[in-house]
Design an enzyme around this catalytic site. Structure first.
Site, PDB file in Angstrom:
ATOM      1  N   ASP A  72      -7.250  -4.616  -7.640  1.00 55.55           N
ATOM      2  CA  ASP A  72      -6.864  -3.765  -6.503  1.00 55.55           C
ATOM      3  C   ASP A  72      -7.022  -2.284  -6.846  1.00 55.55           C
ATOM      4  OD1 ASP A  72      -5.760  -2.560  -4.285  1.00 55.55           O
ATOM      5  OD2 ASP A  72      -3.753  -3.394  -4.561  1.00 55.55           O
ATOM      6  N   SER A 124       0.836  -1.194   0.000  1.00 54.46           N
ATOM      7  CA  SER A 124       0.000   0.000   0.000  1.00 54.46           C
ATOM      8  C   SER A 124       0.880   1.256   0.000  1.00 54.46           C
ATOM      9  CB  SER A 124      -0.951  -0.033   1.203  1.00 54.46           C
ATOM     10  OG  SER A 124      -1.982   0.919   1.033  1.00 54.46           O
ATOM     11  N   HIS A 136      -6.694  -5.857  -2.067  1.00 55.23           N
ATOM     12  CA  HIS A 136      -5.599  -5.057  -1.522  1.00 55.23           C
ATOM     13  C   HIS A 136      -4.990  -5.691  -0.273  1.00 55.23           C
ATOM     14  CE1 HIS A 136      -3.130  -1.544  -1.148  1.00 55.23           C
ATOM     15  NE2 HIS A 136      -3.582  -1.273   0.080  1.00 55.23           N
TER      16      HIS A 136
END
Length: 594
Positions: A189, A126, A324
């Site tokens: 994602d 991330s 994610h």
């Protein structure tokens, strides 16, 4: 290429990627620690896994795109050298990296690993991936650009948002650093697509979305069900933003203008962020799609996340958030299967079609990918054109150097001979000068439009040719300029008359040799002399002292021709007009008296 093992193609072993992914996800779940580090001894590796942040301030610092120009002290390489364009990066990510570096032991740990000759891997999930990218850039500038014996780092990210613009990508490509970066992206994602739109378009939904990604004891399904309507709005907005960027880029790739698109993009800010490095898309069925072409990656980021029908939309929206958080399992499974397609190189149309089907790409998407591939091919073809122009340039330089020798034989420097323009040889030298300009013009034009490979301005042979060209030909350009000089109506050569070619090639050398900006001005120093000649000594004494020191260094380093010291040269005649006390103390007096 299809039969090549994955780790040989991407330059990183499957085992090391899995370790990096494991540490990145562990950092994601940690509380309060900006990064985790882990050592292994076989092979000798240190991995730094950076934690993501779920604070708005660590993603967006200001509107519309939370971007800033790269600080030259952080990275002098993140720019286009000739065009002198500085890269843009996400300001919030940059500030967070600088804070981590300042308030943690990161620098100390990195230095220790370097001194132990360890392979360093920067990893992150991330927004932790964004920090890993900036850490790798910092390392490359600090340890690789100035210490070529240091082991280059690896950077591997998982679901990272975009960090920089096309100049960011261009600079890393020129330095040949892009291959050190690997980016894993699960097909749906949403996070790698977030930066393709202005913060204002997602501001209201972003906080609950970031909160969704925080490590919690409750199940993801339970959390998602509570914000499903917000998530749906967020997904649709992000993909609409991605559509604008991808369509705008595709029109540029295909060389045509869509009037409706132009109208929309002129009223809406288009995101500057672009992908770079090697992207590895996980299709969801065990396949890996490897791609290095940044234009193609941008198109794939948009098209691969599209639901194929309204009926699939709800499922895709759910996956875009769920995926994610599942990189560790998905990456491990895909690496173990070794079902890999390299889209940049694949000649197997059946295999390519199959994987594009797996990614749900329609005909329009495939045309965009094809256009991206053709653009890369065109750049390589343009490089071949420059090679033929290089031959013309080298022949022209030889002719000018013969002319210079003929001038010295007449006891006059080539600058002054060309400025007087008395003999046939001066005329023919001018013809050659114009021919050389004609050879360089298309090269500079291609550089301005980024139509050459990113590494062109870093190629040693062109840096050396550009430097040689400046030293041989620019004095003639200066002489020609002042031969026709009209005084104040025209303006000084360095301000009004210096061609871009010399600015480009001077910057090439200064960057390659890590010289101060403007310090390689030996080819244009006679233009400074021409300007100083018109000024009162007391008004420009400081500039004269600086110039004399520069001339001394250039002469000692063999960067200036000795004919500037001939008795009747412009330089000597001007210098002899300076006050006697100044000349007596001058650092170049020995050359003048000799």
């Amino acid at each position: 290429m299809e039969g090549e093992r994955f780790e040989n193609n991407v330059g990183m072993s499957e085992e090391l990627i899995q370790k990096a992914c494991c540490l990145a996800m562990k950092a994601h779940k940690s509380t309060g620690k900006p990064y985790l580090s882990e050592k292994s001894h076989s092979p000798s590796v240190t991995i730094f896994g950076f934690a993501g942040s779920w604070s708005m301030d660590d993603w967006f610092s200001r509107k519309p795109f939370r971007d800033m120009k790269v600080n030259r002290e952080f990275s002098p390489s993140l720019r286009s050298i000739g065009n002198d364009e500085i890269a843009t990066v996400n300001e919030a990510f940059y500030n967070r990296f600088e804070e981590i570096k300042a308030k943690s032991s990161l620098e100390v740990e990195v230095y220790k690993a370097v001194s132990e000759r360890r392979q360093i891997v920067f990893a992150g999930h991330s927004s932790g991936g964004a920090i890993a990218i900036l850490a790798a850039v910092w390392f490359l500038e600090k340890y690789i650009r100035s210490h070529t014996t240091t082991i280059p780092p690896k950077c591997v990210t998982f679901g990272s948002p975009l960090v920089g613009d096309r100049i960011f990508q261009h600079g890393l490509g020129r330095e040949k650093w892009a291959p050190h970066f690997l980016h894993f992206v699960l097909r749906y994602d949403i996070v790698p697509r977030i930066m393709l739109g202005p913060v204002s378009s997602i501001e209201q939904e972003l906080l609950p979305i970031l909160d969704l990604f925080k490590p919690k004891s409750s199940s993801f399904e339970q959390e998602f069900s509570g914000i499903s309507s917000i998530a749906s709005t967020f997904f649709k907005t992000v993909m609409m933003n991605a559509s604008l960027v991808a369509s705008h880029a595709a029109c540029n790739l295909m060389g045509y203008t869509n009037l409706l698109l132009e109208t929309v993009s002129s009223s809406i800010d288009v995101s500057p962020y672009r992908p770079f490095g090697t992207y590895i898309f996980c299709t969801g069925n065990g396949k890996l799609v490897v791609l290095r072409n940044p234009d193609a990656i941008l198109q794939l980021l948009f098209y691969s996340a599209q639901p194929s029908s309204e009926a699939e939309a709800a499922g895709v929206i759910y996956k875009s958030f769920r995926e994610h958080l599942i990189y560790e399992d998905e990456v491990k499974e895909s690496l173990n299967m070794q079902d890999v397609v390299y889209l940049d190189y694949s000649d197997d149309m059946a295999t390519t079609d199959a994987v594009l089907n797996d990614l749900g790409l329609n005909t329009g998407a495939r045309l965009c990918l094809q256009a991206a591939g053709e653009t890369e091919k065109k750049k390589l073809q343009n490089q071949e054109k420059t090679n033929s122009l290089k031959v013309i340039i080298e022949k022209g330089l030889t002719k000018i150097q013969v002319y210079q020798a003929e001038c010295v034989a007449r006891n006059v420097g080539s600058y002054d001979a060309f400025k007087i323009h008395k003999y046939d040889s001066d005329f023919y030298a001018n013809v050659t000068r114009v021919e050389l300009t004609d050879a360089w013009d298309p090269i500079i034009e291609m550089l301005k439009k980024y139509e050459l490979p990113d590494d062109f301005e870093g190629q040693k042979e062109w840096i050396e040719l550009g430097t040689r060209y400046r030293r041989v030909v620019e004095p003639l350009d200066i002489a020609n300029y002042y031969r026709h000089f009209k005084g104040d109506d025209t303006g000084p050569y360095l301000i009004k008359g210096r061609p871009k070619l010399y600015r480009y090639t001077q910057r090439w050398r200064e960057h390659a040799e890590r010289m101060p900006v403007g310090s390689s001005s030996e080819s244009s120093f006679l233009a400074e002399v021409e300007e100083l000649r018109t000024k009162a000594f007391d008004d420009v004494k400081g500039r004269i002292l600086t110039l004399e020191k520069q001339v001394l260094n250039w002469v000692r380093d063999g960067e200036l021709r000795n004919d500037i010291f001939l008795d009747e040269s412009t330089f000597v005649k001007w210098w002899k007009m300076l006050p006697p006390q100044h000349r007596a103390a001058s650092c170049i007096s020995e050359y003048m008296s000799g």
